[in-house]
Design an enzyme around this catalytic site. Structure first.
Site, mmCIF file in Angstrom:
data_model
loop_
_atom_site.group_PDB
_atom_site.id
_atom_site.type_symbol
_atom_site.label_atom_id
_atom_site.label_comp_id
_atom_site.label_asym_id
_atom_site.label_seq_id
_atom_site.Cartn_x
_atom_site.Cartn_y
_atom_site.Cartn_z
ATOM 1 N N SER A 63 70.610 98.277 46.852
ATOM 2 C CA SER A 63 72.019 97.874 46.867
ATOM 3 C C SER A 63 72.376 97.177 45.566
ATOM 4 O O SER A 63 71.501 96.785 44.795
ATOM 5 C CB SER A 63 72.303 96.935 48.048
ATOM 6 O OG SER A 63 71.590 95.708 47.901
ATOM 7 N N ARG B 192 75.565 94.515 43.599
ATOM 8 C CA ARG B 192 76.644 93.551 43.828
ATOM 9 C C ARG B 192 77.345 93.208 42.531
ATOM 10 O O ARG B 192 76.728 93.195 41.465
ATOM 11 C CB ARG B 192 76.103 92.257 44.443
ATOM 12 C CG ARG B 192 75.388 92.422 45.763
ATOM 13 C CD ARG B 192 74.808 91.103 46.228
ATOM 14 N NE ARG B 192 73.856 90.559 45.260
ATOM 15 C CZ ARG B 192 73.438 89.300 45.239
ATOM 16 N NH1 ARG B 192 73.920 88.443 46.120
ATOM 17 N NH2 ARG B 192 72.575 88.887 44.340
ATOM 18 N N HIS C 288 66.078 92.808 32.913
ATOM 19 C CA HIS C 288 65.161 93.001 34.029
ATOM 20 C C HIS C 288 65.438 91.912 35.053
ATOM 21 O O HIS C 288 65.480 90.729 34.718
ATOM 22 C CB HIS C 288 63.708 92.927 33.561
ATOM 23 C CG HIS C 288 62.727 93.294 34.632
ATOM 24 N ND1 HIS C 288 61.585 92.585 34.874
ATOM 25 C CD2 HIS C 288 62.755 94.298 35.560
ATOM 26 C CE1 HIS C 288 60.928 93.138 35.881
ATOM 27 N NE2 HIS C 288 61.628 94.168 36.312
ATOM 28 N N ASP C 289 65.624 92.298 36.312
ATOM 29 C CA ASP C 289 66.079 91.329 37.306
ATOM 30 C C ASP C 289 65.144 90.129 37.445
ATOM 31 O O ASP C 289 65.607 88.991 37.629
ATOM 32 C CB ASP C 289 66.327 91.991 38.672
ATOM 33 C CG ASP C 289 65.207 92.903 39.128
ATOM 34 O OD1 ASP C 289 64.089 92.817 38.581
ATOM 35 O OD2 ASP C 289 65.450 93.724 40.044
ATOM 36 N N THR C 290 63.833 90.346 37.319
ATOM 37 C CA THR C 290 62.919 89.204 37.387
ATOM 38 C C THR C 290 63.081 88.307 36.164
ATOM 39 O O THR C 290 62.955 87.089 36.250
ATOM 40 C CB THR C 290 61.461 89.669 37.524
ATOM 41 O OG1 THR C 290 61.358 90.585 38.611
ATOM 42 C CG2 THR C 290 60.538 88.491 37.790
ATOM 43 N N ASN D 17 52.140 91.001 40.566
ATOM 44 C CA ASN D 17 52.842 91.458 41.768
ATOM 45 C C ASN D 17 51.939 91.243 42.975
ATOM 46 O O ASN D 17 50.782 91.685 42.978
ATOM 47 C CB ASN D 17 53.170 92.948 41.656
ATOM 48 C CG ASN D 17 54.210 93.227 40.601
ATOM 49 O OD1 ASN D 17 55.003 92.364 40.254
ATOM 50 N ND2 ASN D 17 54.206 94.431 40.079
ATOM 51 N N GLY E 118 65.276 84.989 48.112
ATOM 52 C CA GLY E 118 65.493 84.918 49.555
ATOM 53 C C GLY E 118 64.366 84.265 50.318
ATOM 54 O O GLY E 118 64.587 83.699 51.402
#
Length: 494
Positions: A15, A17, A240-242, A300, A410
């Site tokens: 998803s 946003r 990069h989201d991280t 990871n 989260g």
């Protein structure tokens, strides 16, 4: 001070946003203005990203700003997952949809790669762990199976850079996203032209690597007209989201361990230089780019997937349970009775995870959990033990005990896990904020706009803007956790 507004586009693998961030000189607030599914598409046997649909959704988020009180946004930044890319021809047209990192074209590519350059040599240059999905293996799959693409392609752009190009017409490669490719020289912070040449990849594909926070440009005239004349700056954030999430970590000192926690987890520390050694290779750690010319030295590891899939299994069996109920039952269960190796492949696929946990505990001669509370407690304590093992590996390779752990994402909502982590690891845990990726995106824009001095000021502002919970080790339980950790190490073969 006049409020500054920015738009963060935060794209995940399922998803996306649009989030409007507002800065009043002291605090940042976030408000979601658009949410949309990001659904990959199978086309002619290939798993691809629907990049034109993604662009449409980004334009929808921009249009919502243009048609509201947010039309004064000063800038836009886009962050996404890593490794995937698209090709442009010499006229700047997209040749095909970017292929999804889960597509089967990379199966066997690490072994194929090693026929040309050994895995050790690649790691010594890039510091990147071997993952079949890496851009290097995707490019080698093209070279092996579709070499004609290299003849007609003029540029290769990673997904966030490609989307920035669609908005501005400007081509550049942002550092943090490039670092996921396994083709960046970790020490030089630039393309490894040595590896590119050895693998026979076309140099023309690789555009200039720029630091996160570099202004990419403004909207193409046609787009500015489409959006009613607004023309904010498009900024290459930590794409990069991280990388964005780590920028938003409200750390109290320069030395900290970060855990980006959710369905999956990434755990590491921020260093000034890459950590490339026999130990880092043995422990399978990776060196990816961070904001401010830093390195995200990380690994990871499994996250809350095991609990989430257990909950789904119980619901498939007709039992509706909430995470709150599971937390209550777990708190009531006897502590430290049994553990699982959360990184064991048997827990990585969907299905009856509670049954697999019971089978694993039975096979390893442990107490077999029966109730939902016992199973969830086993999961959470096992994750805390895995965090401790990872933290001790980081301490060993960095040559010192790093004083604190910051959890963002989260997973910060799992308060028991945060407390277990603090006690297991023997150091304080600071949990929050939840929206770290969007905040890091906004923070990079604010620095680029000159509204915030640097990432440390950004982190202080984020700490003042959002709740961060503190968890101290429960020292009266330390001996029990230490004894249990010895059992856990034997379980994972350490």
């Amino acid at each position: 001070m006049k409020k500054i507004k920015m738009l963060a586009i935060d794209l995940g693998a399922s998803s996306g946003r649009g989030i409007v961030g507002t800065f009043d000189g002291e605090k940042i607030t976030l408000e979601e203005n658009h949410r949309f599914p990001n659904e990959p598409v199978m086309v002619a046997g290939q798993f691809t990203w629907d990049i034109v649909r993604i662009l449409h959704e980004i334009k929808t988020a921009i249009r919502k700003c243009a048609n509201s009180d947010d039309r004064d946004i000063a800038s836009i930044g886009i962050d996404t997952w890593g490794v995937d890319f698209g090709f442009l021809d010499k006229k700047g047209h997209l040749l095909a949809n970017p292929v999804h990192y889960r597509d089967t074209r990379t199966v066997g590519m690490p072994a194929y790669s090693a026929e040309t350059v050994s895995a050790d040599e690649v790691y010594d240059i890039t510091g990147i762990q071997v993952l079949e999905l890496n851009s290097l293996y995707q490019l080698l799959a093209v070279q092996k199976n579709n070499p004609e693409l290299f003849d007609i392609a003029s540029d290769m752009l990673f997904v966030p850079d490609l989307l920035n190009y669609f908005l501005t017409g400007y081509k550049q490669t942002e550092y943090t996203i490039a670092s996921t490719s396994q083709l960046l020289d970790a020490k030089k912070r630039d393309w490894s032209w040595e590896l590119i040449e050895k693998f026979g990849l076309p140099e023309k594909l690789f555009s200039k690597v720029v630091a996160p926070g570099t202004v990419c440009g403004s909207f193409l005239p046609s787009l500015s007209e489409e959006f009613g004349g607004i023309n904010p700056k498009v900024i290459s954030v930590a794409a990069h989201d991280t990388g964005s999430a780590v920028l938003a970590v409200p750390a109290k000192s320069e030395k900290f361990i970060w855990l980006s926690s959710g369905t999956w987890s990434i755990m590491g520390t921020e260093t000034k230089d890459p950590v490339i050694s026999e130990k880092s290779k043995e422990y399978n750690f990776t060196n990816e780019g961070g904001y401010g010319n830093t390195i995200r030295f990380s690994k990871n590891i499994t996250g809350l997937w095991v609990e989430q899939e257990s909950k789904r299994q119980w619901e498939r069996e007709g039992e509706k349970v909430s995470f709150g109920e599971l937390a209550t039952w777990a708190a009531e269960a006897t502590p430290l009775r049994c553990f699982i190796d959360t990184d064991n492949p048997r827990f990585a696929t969907p299905g009856n995870i509670p049954k697999r946990i019971q089978e694993y505990c039975r096979e390893t001669g442990q107490y077999v959990p029966h109730t939902k509370g016992e199973i969830v407690r086993c999961i959470l304590e096992s994750l805390a033990m895995r965090y401790r093992y990872t933290v001790e590996c980081i301490d060993e390779m960095c040559g010192e005990k790093i004083p604190a752990i910051n959890i963002v994402g989260g997973g910060t909502k799992e308060e028991q896990l945060s407390q277990f982590a603090a006690t297991a690891c023997g150091r304080p845990v600071y949990a929050g904020p939840v929206e770290a990726t969007a905040l890091g995106n906004i923070a990079a824009q604010l620095i680029a706009l000159g509204e915030i001095k640097d990432m440390w000021e950004a982190r202080q502002i984020i700490a003042n803007s959002f709740e961060v919970k503190e968890y101290q080790p429960e020292m009266d339980k330390k001996a029990a956790w230490d004894e249990a950790y010895g059992r856990f190490l034997k379980l994972i073969g350490k």
